[in-house]
Design a protein around this motif. Structure first.
Motif, PDB file in Angstrom:
ATOM      1  N   UNK A 145       0.809  -1.220   0.000  1.00 50.19           N
ATOM      2  CA  UNK A 145       0.000   0.000   0.000  1.00 50.19           C
ATOM      3  C   UNK A 145       0.847   1.277   0.000  1.00 50.19           C
ATOM      4  N   UNK A 146       2.150   1.164   0.200  1.00 48.67           N
ATOM      5  CA  UNK A 146       2.988   2.371   0.282  1.00 48.67           C
ATOM      6  C   UNK A 146       3.907   2.508  -0.928  1.00 48.67           C
ATOM      7  N   UNK A 147       3.561   1.866  -2.011  1.00 47.81           N
ATOM      8  CA  UNK A 147       4.383   1.930  -3.226  1.00 47.81           C
ATOM      9  C   UNK A 147       4.642   3.388  -3.615  1.00 47.81           C
ATOM     10  N   UNK A 148       5.926   3.716  -3.769  1.00 44.77           N
ATOM     11  CA  UNK A 148       6.406   5.032  -4.222  1.00 44.77           C
ATOM     12  C   UNK A 148       6.087   6.175  -3.253  1.00 44.77           C
ATOM     13  N   UNK A 149       5.701   5.882  -2.034  1.00 44.84           N
ATOM     14  CA  UNK A 149       5.426   6.938  -1.063  1.00 44.84           C
ATOM     15  C   UNK A 149       6.653   7.198  -0.181  1.00 44.84           C
ATOM     16  N   UNK A 150       6.660   8.348   0.484  1.00 48.47           N
ATOM     17  CA  UNK A 150       7.758   8.705   1.372  1.00 48.47           C
ATOM     18  C   UNK A 150       7.510   8.077   2.736  1.00 48.47           C
ATOM     19  N   UNK A 151       8.416   7.177   3.133  1.00 53.67           N
ATOM     20  CA  UNK A 151       8.220   6.363   4.327  1.00 53.67           C
ATOM     21  C   UNK A 151       9.357   6.607   5.314  1.00 53.67           C
ATOM     22  N   UNK A 152       8.995   6.756   6.584  1.00 47.50           N
ATOM     23  CA  UNK A 152       9.978   6.851   7.665  1.00 47.50           C
ATOM     24  C   UNK A 152       9.830   5.643   8.573  1.00 47.50           C
ATOM     25  N   UNK A 153      10.954   5.064   8.989  1.00 42.66           N
ATOM     26  CA  UNK A 153      10.965   3.945   9.931  1.00 42.66           C
ATOM     27  C   UNK A 153      11.705   4.401  11.176  1.00 42.66           C
ATOM     28  N   UNK A 154      11.082   4.203  12.337  1.00 39.16           N
ATOM     29  CA  UNK A 154      11.685   4.646  13.594  1.00 39.16           C
ATOM     30  C   UNK A 154      11.623   3.520  14.607  1.00 39.16           C
ATOM     31  N   UNK A 155      12.684   3.381  15.405  1.00 43.15           N
ATOM     32  CA  UNK A 155      12.684   2.337  16.422  1.00 43.15           C
ATOM     33  C   UNK A 155      14.086   1.880  16.745  1.00 43.15           C
ATOM     34  N   UNK A 156      14.198   0.598  17.105  1.00 44.75           N
ATOM     35  CA  UNK A 156      15.470   0.022  17.507  1.00 44.75           C
ATOM     36  C   UNK A 156      16.297  -0.341  16.272  1.00 44.75           C
ATOM     37  N   UNK A 157      17.587  -0.178  16.376  1.00 51.87           N
ATOM     38  CA  UNK A 157      18.496  -0.246  15.227  1.00 51.87           C
ATOM     39  C   UNK A 157      18.276  -1.444  14.307  1.00 51.87           C
ATOM     40  N   UNK A 158      18.363  -2.659  14.859  1.00 50.53           N
ATOM     41  CA  UNK A 158      18.256  -3.845  14.016  1.00 50.53           C
ATOM     42  C   UNK A 158      16.890  -3.939  13.356  1.00 50.53           C
ATOM     43  N   UNK A 159      15.838  -3.630  14.114  1.00 49.01           N
ATOM     44  CA  UNK A 159      14.481  -3.688  13.566  1.00 49.01           C
ATOM     45  C   UNK A 159      14.281  -2.628  12.488  1.00 49.01           C
ATOM     46  N   UNK A 160      14.797  -1.431  12.744  1.00 46.25           N
ATOM     47  CA  UNK A 160      14.639  -0.345  11.774  1.00 46.25           C
ATOM     48  C   UNK A 160      15.301  -0.718  10.449  1.00 46.25           C
ATOM     49  N   UNK A 161      16.518  -1.210  10.502  1.00 44.27           N
ATOM     50  CA  UNK A 161      17.224  -1.575   9.278  1.00 44.27           C
ATOM     51  C   UNK A 161      16.506  -2.694   8.543  1.00 44.27           C
ATOM     52  N   UNK A 162      16.044  -3.698   9.280  1.00 46.04           N
ATOM     53  CA  UNK A 162      15.352  -4.819   8.655  1.00 46.04           C
ATOM     54  C   UNK A 162      14.076  -4.353   7.946  1.00 46.04           C
TER      55      UNK A 162
END
Length: 316
Positions: A158-175
Motif C-alpha cells: 500500500x505504500x508503493x512510491x510513497x515517502x516512508x519513515x521507519x523509527x525504532x530500535x536499530x536492528x528492527x529499523x534496518x530490517x
C-alpha cells in the motif's frame, strides 16, 4: 465484543450447581485466531465459550487487502464482526469479559472472570500482542487513515512510491527499511541521537540508498502524513511512518499457569499448537511465527482439530 447472531442462535451457558459456566473448550481472546477456533469447534459440535476483552490487535486495521478472500479489502472491526457472527451461528458463546486467571481443576480448568467462573475441559490461549510505538500525536486516527502502519508484511504494497519513515530500535529499523525498499525508493531511517545507529548499520543503509536522519525530535500531523521535526529545526515530510519497536506479548496468563515461554515471552507450542501444560493450546500472535491473520486461521484450525480428535470419544 458483541456477537451478531445469524441463523441458529449461540448456545446458552450451562450452569453447574456452583453456577459456573461449563464448556468443552474455553477460548481466551476474541481476535481472528480465537474466533476461527470457535467456528471450527462449534462445527465439531463442542460447547465453546470465548472470553473477549475487546482488545484485539485487529481492531486497529483500517483496511486490509492482505486477508485472503477480500480483494477489495476489509477493516479489522468488520472482519471481527463477521467472525463473531459465524462463531455464534455455529453455537459458540461469546462473552465480553476479562479472564483474570485460569487454573487446573479435576477434569479440566477453571477460569475466573468478572462475570463469574467458567470450567472447561480444554483451554485455548489467544491473547495476542501489543505493538510498541513511539509518541505519535493522533495515533489511532493516523492508523485509521494509513499515515501510521504497523506491519510492512501486511501493507507494504500500500505504500508503493510513497515517502516512508521507519523509527525504532536499530536492528528492527534496518530490517524493515530494507524490506520496504522493494515497494518504494523513498525510505528514511529516523534516529533520535547520532549513536542510535552503528557505523555498520549506516554503511548498509548507504549501500541500499536508504536515507538516515539523525537527531529526530518529534512528529507533527499534517493532512497528508506527518512532519518529522529535527532538533536543529529542519523539517522532513513523510506520507507514512512505520514504528519498528517490537511488541509486548500478552503471555501473563500463560506464565501464571507455568506454561513454557521463550525469552521474548512467546508461548512455546508443538506442531498441534499444544503448550507445555496438557490441555492448553496457544494460537495467533501469542505464538512466535509470522504475525498474519492467515497464519492465525491455520493455527486455529490445527488446534481445534487436535482438540476434537482428543475429545471425540468422550463427547456427550
Amino acid at each position: 465484543m458483541r456477537s451478531a447472531r445469524m441463523g441458529q442462535p449461540a448456545r446458552k451457558r450451562r450452569h453447574s450447581a456452583s453456577s459456573a459456566t461449563e464448556a468443552d473448550v474455553l477460548i481466551v481472546g476474541g481476535g481472528p485466531p480465537g474466533l476461527a477456533a470457535a467456528i471450527y469447534l462449534g462445527r465439531f459440535r463442542h460447547r465453546v465459550v470465548v472470553v473477549d476483552a475487546g482488545e484485539s490487535r485487529a481492531m486497529l486495521i483500517a483496511q486490509s487487502r492482505n486477508c485472503p478472500g477480500f480483494p477489495e479489502g476489509i477493516s479489522g472491526p468488520d472482519l471481527l464482526q463477521r467472525l463473531s457472527s459465524q462463531a455464534a451461528k455455529f453455537g459458540a458463546t461469546l462473552v465480553h469479559d476479562q479472564a483474570s486467571s485460569v487454573e487446573p481443576t479435576v477434569g479440566g480448568f477453571g477460569a475466573e472472570t468478572n462475570g463469574g467462573r467458567i470450567v472447561a475441559r480444554k483451554v485455548f490461549l489467544a491473547t495476542g500482542i501489543v505493538d510498541v510505538v513511539p509518541a505519535i500525536p493522533s495515533l489511532r486516527e493516523a492508523i485509521a487513515r494509513g499515515s501510521v502502519r504497523l506491519c510492512p508484511v501486511c501493507d507494504g504494497y500500500e505504500v508503493i512510491d510513497r515517502k516512508v519513515a521507519v523509527i525504532g530500535h536499530e536492528a528492527r529499523v534496518l530490517r524493515e527499511a530494507l524490506f520496504l525498499k522493494q515497494y518504494t525508493q523513498h525510505v528514511t531511517m529516523l534516529a533520535r541521537y547520532l549513536p542510535d545507529f552503528s557505523a555498520s548499520t549506516r554503511r548498509v543503509a548507504m549501500e541500499e540508498n536508504i536515507a538516515v536522519c539523525d537527531a529526530f525530535k518529534k512528529f507533527v500531523p499534517t493532512d497528508s502524513g506527518y512532519q518529522a521535526i529535527l532538533k536543529d529545526g529542519e523539517v522532513r515530510h513523510f506520507d507514512v511512518i512505520y514504528p519498528a519497536m517490537g511488541c509486548q506479548v500478552r503471555s501473563e496468563l500463560a506464565l501464571a499457569m507455568g506454561i513454557k515461554c521463550c525469552d521474548e515471552g512467546y508461548v512455546v507450542v508443538d506442531k498441534h499448537q499444544r503448550t507445555s501444560v496438557e490441555g492448553v493450546y496457544a494460537i495467533g500472535d501469542l505464538v512466535k511465527a509470522l504475525n498474519q491473520i492467515a497464519v492465525a486461521f491455520g493455527q486455529a484450525a490445527i488446534a481445534a482439530t487436535d482438540v476434537h480428535n482428543d475429545l471425540a470419544l468422550g463427547y456427550e
